[in-house]
Design a protein around this motif. Structure first.
Motif, PDB file in Angstrom:
ATOM      1  N   ASN A 222      53.468  13.837  16.613  1.00 14.50           N
ATOM      2  CA  ASN A 222      53.606  14.084  18.509  1.00 14.50           C
ATOM      3  C   ASN A 222      55.134  14.922  18.111  1.00 14.50           C
ATOM      4  OD1 ASN A 222      50.834  13.851  18.482  1.00 14.50           O
ATOM      5  ND2 ASN A 222      51.094  11.282  18.438  1.00 14.50           N
ATOM      6  N   LYS A 223      56.372  13.685  17.796  1.00 17.66           N
ATOM      7  CA  LYS A 223      57.210  14.376  17.894  1.00 17.66           C
ATOM      8  C   LYS A 223      57.839  15.828  18.101  1.00 17.66           C
ATOM      9  CE  LYS A 223      62.249  12.567  16.934  1.00 17.66           C
ATOM     10  NZ  LYS A 223      62.233  14.148  16.590  1.00 17.66           N
ATOM     11  N   LYS A 224      57.025  16.282  16.147  1.00 21.18           N
ATOM     12  CA  LYS A 224      57.434  17.899  16.726  1.00 21.18           C
ATOM     13  C   LYS A 224      56.872  18.493  17.716  1.00 21.18           C
ATOM     14  CE  LYS A 224      55.015  19.889  13.789  1.00 21.18           C
ATOM     15  NZ  LYS A 224      54.483  20.017  11.866  1.00 21.18           N
ATOM     16  N   VAL A 225      55.695  17.955  18.026  1.00 18.22           N
ATOM     17  CA  VAL A 225      55.565  19.408  19.373  1.00 18.22           C
ATOM     18  C   VAL A 225      55.915  18.213  20.728  1.00 18.22           C
ATOM     19  CG1 VAL A 225      53.021  19.157  20.760  1.00 18.22           C
ATOM     20  CG2 VAL A 225      53.084  18.716  18.302  1.00 18.22           C
ATOM     21  N   ARG A 226      56.644  16.949  21.082  1.00 20.71           N
ATOM     22  CA  ARG A 226      56.714  17.454  21.986  1.00 20.71           C
ATOM     23  C   ARG A 226      58.422  17.721  22.306  1.00 20.71           C
ATOM     24  NH1 ARG A 226      55.566  12.124  21.379  1.00 20.71           N
ATOM     25  NH2 ARG A 226      57.784  11.448  20.297  1.00 20.71           N
ATOM     26  N   ASP A 227      58.866  18.383  21.100  1.00 17.25           N
ATOM     27  CA  ASP A 227      60.065  18.236  21.017  1.00 17.25           C
ATOM     28  C   ASP A 227      60.220  20.244  21.548  1.00 17.25           C
ATOM     29  OD1 ASP A 227      61.602  15.956  19.900  1.00 17.25           O
ATOM     30  OD2 ASP A 227      61.660  16.864  17.895  1.00 17.25           O
ATOM     31  N   ARG A 228      58.831  20.704  20.877  1.00 18.68           N
ATOM     32  CA  ARG A 228      58.723  22.094  20.510  1.00 18.68           C
ATOM     33  C   ARG A 228      58.106  22.255  22.251  1.00 18.68           C
ATOM     34  NH1 ARG A 228      54.658  22.844  17.428  1.00 18.68           N
ATOM     35  NH2 ARG A 228      52.759  22.649  17.873  1.00 18.68           N
ATOM     36  N   MET A 229      57.786  21.719  22.849  1.00 17.12           N
ATOM     37  CA  MET A 229      58.029  21.659  24.252  1.00 17.12           C
ATOM     38  C   MET A 229      58.925  21.945  25.210  1.00 17.12           C
ATOM     39  SD  MET A 229      53.315  19.708  24.505  1.00 17.12           S
ATOM     40  CE  MET A 229      53.550  19.833  26.230  1.00 17.12           C
ATOM     41  N   THR A 230      59.624  20.986  25.010  1.00 17.11           N
ATOM     42  CA  THR A 230      60.738  20.278  25.649  1.00 17.11           C
ATOM     43  C   THR A 230      61.726  22.143  25.570  1.00 17.11           C
ATOM     44  OG1 THR A 230      60.529  18.157  25.543  1.00 17.11           O
ATOM     45  CG2 THR A 230      62.746  19.328  25.095  1.00 17.11           C
ATOM     46  N   ALA A 231      61.416  22.741  23.982  1.00 21.58           N
ATOM     47  CA  ALA A 231      62.687  23.315  24.012  1.00 21.58           C
ATOM     48  C   ALA A 231      62.408  24.789  24.419  1.00 21.58           C
ATOM     49  CB  ALA A 231      63.197  23.355  22.267  1.00 21.58           C
ATOM     50  N   PHE A 232      60.867  24.738  24.450  1.00 19.11           N
ATOM     51  CA  PHE A 232      60.125  25.922  25.341  1.00 19.11           C
ATOM     52  C   PHE A 232      60.035  25.790  26.959  1.00 19.11           C
ATOM     53  CE2 PHE A 232      56.094  27.529  28.132  1.00 19.11           C
ATOM     54  CZ  PHE A 232      55.932  28.786  27.379  1.00 19.11           C
ATOM     55  N   GLN A 233      60.213  24.408  27.585  1.00 26.23           N
ATOM     56  CA  GLN A 233      60.251  24.906  28.655  1.00 26.23           C
ATOM     57  C   GLN A 233      61.663  24.611  29.249  1.00 26.23           C
ATOM     58  OE1 GLN A 233      58.050  23.902  30.945  1.00 26.23           O
ATOM     59  NE2 GLN A 233      59.619  23.871  32.805  1.00 26.23           N
ATOM     60  N   LYS A 234      63.160  24.724  28.408  1.00 26.36           N
ATOM     61  CA  LYS A 234      63.953  24.513  28.454  1.00 26.36           C
ATOM     62  C   LYS A 234      64.508  26.155  28.202  1.00 26.36           C
ATOM     63  CE  LYS A 234      68.413  23.585  26.954  1.00 26.36           C
ATOM     64  NZ  LYS A 234      69.973  22.677  25.561  1.00 26.36           N
ATOM     65  N   LYS A 235      64.186  26.629  27.138  1.00 29.75           N
ATOM     66  CA  LYS A 235      64.010  28.425  27.672  1.00 29.75           C
ATOM     67  C   LYS A 235      63.374  28.913  29.007  1.00 29.75           C
ATOM     68  CE  LYS A 235      63.441  32.320  24.160  1.00 29.75           C
ATOM     69  NZ  LYS A 235      62.981  32.008  22.716  1.00 29.75           N
ATOM     70  N   LYS A 236      62.383  28.655  29.103  1.00 28.66           N
ATOM     71  CA  LYS A 236      61.448  29.212  30.227  1.00 28.66           C
ATOM     72  C   LYS A 236      62.702  28.528  31.356  1.00 28.66           C
ATOM     73  CE  LYS A 236      57.316  29.205  32.222  1.00 28.66           C
ATOM     74  NZ  LYS A 236      55.270  27.981  32.705  1.00 28.66           N
ATOM     75  N   GLU A 237      63.324  27.910  31.441  1.00 29.61           N
ATOM     76  CA  GLU A 237      63.905  27.468  32.861  1.00 29.61           C
ATOM     77  C   GLU A 237      64.799  28.110  32.393  1.00 29.61           C
ATOM     78  OE1 GLU A 237      64.741  22.644  32.647  1.00 29.61           O
ATOM     79  OE2 GLU A 237      62.769  22.657  33.042  1.00 29.61           O
ATOM     80  N   GLU A 238      65.835  28.072  31.388  1.00 30.16           N
ATOM     81  CA  GLU A 238      67.262  29.828  31.861  1.00 30.16           C
ATOM     82  C   GLU A 238      66.734  30.972  31.368  1.00 30.16           C
ATOM     83  OE1 GLU A 238      68.439  28.677  27.447  1.00 30.16           O
ATOM     84  OE2 GLU A 238      69.100  26.536  27.605  1.00 30.16           O
ATOM     85  N   ALA A 239      65.567  31.051  31.652  1.00 32.54           N
ATOM     86  CA  ALA A 239      65.557  32.555  31.413  1.00 32.54           C
ATOM     87  C   ALA A 239      65.089  32.411  33.242  1.00 32.54           C
ATOM     88  CB  ALA A 239      63.596  32.914  31.163  1.00 32.54           C
ATOM     89  N   ALA A 240      65.106  31.299  33.780  1.00 36.01           N
ATOM     90  CA  ALA A 240      64.430  31.597  35.026  1.00 36.01           C
ATOM     91  C   ALA A 240      65.647  32.203  35.999  1.00 36.01           C
ATOM     92  CB  ALA A 240      63.621  30.525  35.943  1.00 36.01           C
ATOM     93  N   MET A 241      66.908  31.091  35.401  1.00 35.52           N
ATOM     94  CA  MET A 241      67.854  31.549  36.500  1.00 35.52           C
ATOM     95  C   MET A 241      68.841  32.888  36.013  1.00 35.52           C
ATOM     96  SD  MET A 241      69.304  26.898  34.942  1.00 35.52           S
ATOM     97  CE  MET A 241      71.005  27.604  36.190  1.00 35.52           C
ATOM     98  N   ASP A 242      68.237  33.385  34.984  1.00 36.22           N
ATOM     99  CA  ASP A 242      69.151  34.138  34.593  1.00 36.22           C
ATOM    100  C   ASP A 242      68.746  35.251  35.819  1.00 36.22           C
ATOM    101  OD1 ASP A 242      70.034  33.148  32.839  1.00 36.22           O
ATOM    102  OD2 ASP A 242      68.800  34.070  31.199  1.00 36.22           O
TER     103      ASP A 242
END
Length: 242
Positions: A222-242
């Motif tokens: 579950n920790k691995k899944v949460r970390d992956r989801m957090t990383a994906f969300q961060k990447k998505k937010e960074e892409a939206a800011m570009d």
């Protein structure tokens, strides 16, 4: 007792299933009909899911085999072309003979469908190995070796393609990996976790060790899944800011 995060992907779920199987090897729970029946269901479903994952690997393998033969095709074209653009000589004239053959196909065959490319490559190899081109091939260093490489990579592709066809046939008559993964999560979450968690409280001497290891396994997943989801969300937010 903790349960598997519903966002766990196919590979995550398969690994948890295998982890529980491994736990039972060192902390086996015996003389429990319900546990044995549930564990047998989990084992069978885990095997089924890994079978689905391996089927996906076959597709990846086919792509890799295609890339390998594409590389061998290009090597032949580039080697002959290099000989053709040199100063006029007997060897250059012989290379031009080979280029005439290659031009009938074009390097574009590497972008054809799998089936068409296979047919084109087989025909190309046959034409290049024609008796009347023996001297021409000898004028281009390593050409025979490069043709041999292409024969090998085409054979490897054919073998992988055969596996792929069997895989496609099996898929038409079976459940998807996503469905099987959900069924495995349901067995673990709704049956095994609920039962082992309750029995660990009722009979800790028999069930506690198994329950503790299973909890650790699921929490790590579950920790691995949460970390992956957090990383994906961060990447998505960074892409939206570009």
């Amino acid at each position: 007792m903790k349960t598997i995060n519903s966002k766990s992907n196919i590979k995550d779920t398969a690994e948890v299933g295998q982890g529980i199987i491994d736990i039972n090897k060192t902390n086996a729970i015996t003389e429990d009909a319900f546990f044995t029946k549930t564990f047998d269901l989990l084992s069978a479903k885990t095997d089924e899911l890994f079978g689905k994952i391996r089927a996906g690997w076959i597709e990846c393998e086919l792509e890799e085999k295609d890339k390998a033969r594409d590389l061998d095709v290009r090597a032949i074209f580039y080697e002959v072309e290099a000989k053709c653009i040199r100063r006029k000589s007997d060897d250059q004239a012989k290379a031009l003979q080979l280029k005439t053959v290659l031009d009938r196909y074009g390097i574009k065959i590497t972008g054809s469908s799998y089936t068409n490319e296979s047919a084109e490559i087989r025909a190309l190899i046959k034409d290049l190995k024609a008796t009347e081109l023996v001297e021409a091939r000898q004028a281009v260093p390593d050409l025979d070796a490069l043709i041999g490489n292409l024969e090998d990579s085409q054979l490897a592709f054919d073998e992988s393609a055969a596996k792929h066809l069997v895989n496609l046939s099996d898929r038409e008559n079976s459940k998807s990996a996503t469905v099987v993964a959900k069924e495995l999560r349901d067995i673990i979450n709704h049956y095994l976790c609920t039962y082992v968690g309750a029995m660990a409280n009722a009979n800790p001497d028999k069930y506690k060790a198994f329950a503790n290891l299973m909890t650790i396994l699921i929490e790590e997943n579950n920790k691995k899944v949460r970390d992956r989801m957090t990383a994906f969300q961060k990447k998505k937010e960074e892409a939206a800011m570009d």
